[in-house]
Design a protein around this motif. Structure first.
Motif, mmCIF file in Angstrom:
data_model
loop_
_atom_site.group_PDB
_atom_site.id
_atom_site.type_symbol
_atom_site.label_atom_id
_atom_site.label_comp_id
_atom_site.label_asym_id
_atom_site.label_seq_id
_atom_site.Cartn_x
_atom_site.Cartn_y
_atom_site.Cartn_z
ATOM 1 N N ASP A 178 0.855 -1.196 0.000
ATOM 2 C CA ASP A 178 0.000 0.000 0.000
ATOM 3 C C ASP A 178 0.890 1.244 0.000
ATOM 4 O OD1 ASP A 178 0.449 1.075 2.716
ATOM 5 O OD2 ASP A 178 -0.594 -0.727 3.392
ATOM 6 N N GLU A 179 0.308 2.364 -0.346
ATOM 7 C CA GLU A 179 1.078 3.592 -0.601
ATOM 8 C C GLU A 179 1.940 4.011 0.588
ATOM 9 O OE1 GLU A 179 2.762 6.182 -2.990
ATOM 10 O OE2 GLU A 179 1.266 4.743 -3.680
ATOM 11 N N ASP A 180 1.400 3.930 1.821
ATOM 12 C CA ASP A 180 2.169 4.342 2.999
ATOM 13 C C ASP A 180 3.400 3.450 3.200
ATOM 14 O OD1 ASP A 180 0.483 6.443 3.576
ATOM 15 O OD2 ASP A 180 -0.717 5.310 5.033
ATOM 16 N N ASP A 181 3.186 2.128 3.143
ATOM 17 C CA ASP A 181 4.300 1.198 3.312
ATOM 18 C C ASP A 181 5.328 1.372 2.194
ATOM 19 O OD1 ASP A 181 3.196 0.125 5.608
ATOM 20 O OD2 ASP A 181 2.280 -1.589 4.587
ATOM 21 N N LYS A 182 4.827 1.534 0.977
ATOM 22 C CA LYS A 182 5.693 1.708 -0.189
ATOM 23 C C LYS A 182 6.581 2.943 -0.013
ATOM 24 C CE LYS A 182 4.775 3.261 -4.748
ATOM 25 N NZ LYS A 182 3.887 3.235 -5.905
ATOM 26 N N GLN A 183 5.981 4.069 0.355
ATOM 27 C CA GLN A 183 6.725 5.317 0.521
ATOM 28 C C GLN A 183 7.756 5.178 1.647
ATOM 29 O OE1 GLN A 183 4.252 8.615 1.638
ATOM 30 N NE2 GLN A 183 5.837 10.124 1.210
ATOM 31 N N LEU A 184 7.330 4.595 2.745
ATOM 32 C CA LEU A 184 8.188 4.427 3.911
ATOM 33 C C LEU A 184 9.397 3.547 3.600
ATOM 34 C CD1 LEU A 184 8.414 4.860 7.045
ATOM 35 C CD2 LEU A 184 7.187 2.701 7.252
ATOM 36 N N LEU A 185 9.168 2.364 3.038
ATOM 37 C CA LEU A 185 10.267 1.440 2.768
ATOM 38 C C LEU A 185 11.182 1.934 1.649
ATOM 39 C CD1 LEU A 185 8.590 -2.054 3.241
ATOM 40 C CD2 LEU A 185 10.109 -0.834 4.793
#
Length: 180
Positions: free
Chosen positions: A107-114
């Motif tokens: 998902d977008e949040d996990d993608k951006q964070l990692l």
């Protein structure tokens, strides 16, 4: 430099080094003899005479490891690290090709964070400050995101780890592994 000169200079310190790592004096004498033979056979490979001492002690260290391996004993704790000198870089290179597609499928949040922390190398503290997030909260989110990524990988591959958690090997469950 010839073998007689080298041996006269370093035999005593090599023997003391062996005694620190091996209890049986007969085994120490046998290993010292092996080291002498290895030194004689390979002395011509040493290009820099100032490196003789470290080279000899490297031979001694490897001889101790081989001794314990043959004796089927455990290595003394100070030598334990030598079993895992280098991680299997080939495995890491292969898996590195897979990481981005799996991260991008999150998902977008996990993608951006990692992407920021794992790929771009942004520190967690800097990321927390940049996004106005408490550091402790971010650490929890990073752990959760990593676990999500790990779960996605586990759907695709089986991983073999050593006792210290280092990757030893992996096997694809399917011919074509793709993030879901």
């Amino acid at each position: 430099m010839n073998i007689e000169t080298i041996w006269a200079q370093y035999q005593t310190s090599l023997k003391a080094f062996l005694h620190k790592n091996i209890n049986n004096p007969d085994d120490v004498d046998d290993l010292l003899q092996e080291i002498l033979i290895k030194t004689y056979r390979s002395l011509n490979t040493v290009k820099d005479v100032t490196k003789i001492k470290p080279w000899l002690f490297q031979i001694a260290q490897r001889s101790i490891i081989d001794f314990y391996r043959v004796q089927n004993k455990n290595l003394p704790p100070e030598n334990e690290e030598l079993w895992h000198e280098q991680p299997n870089q080939h495995l890491y290179d292969q898996l590195a090709e897979c990481v981005l597609p799996f991260i991008n499928a999150l998902d977008e949040d996990d993608k951006q964070l990692l992407n920021a922390i794992e790929i771009e190398g942004v520190s967690q503290k800097d990321y927390a400050e940049q996004h106005g997030i408490k550091y402790s909260t971010l650490k929890s989110r990073v752990k959760k995101s990593r676990n999500t990524l790990h779960a996605a990988f586990k759907q695709c591959c089986d991983f073999e780890m050593d006792t210290k958690g280092n990757l030893m090997d992996y096997h694809k469950k399917y011919k074509e592994c793709k993030p879901q």
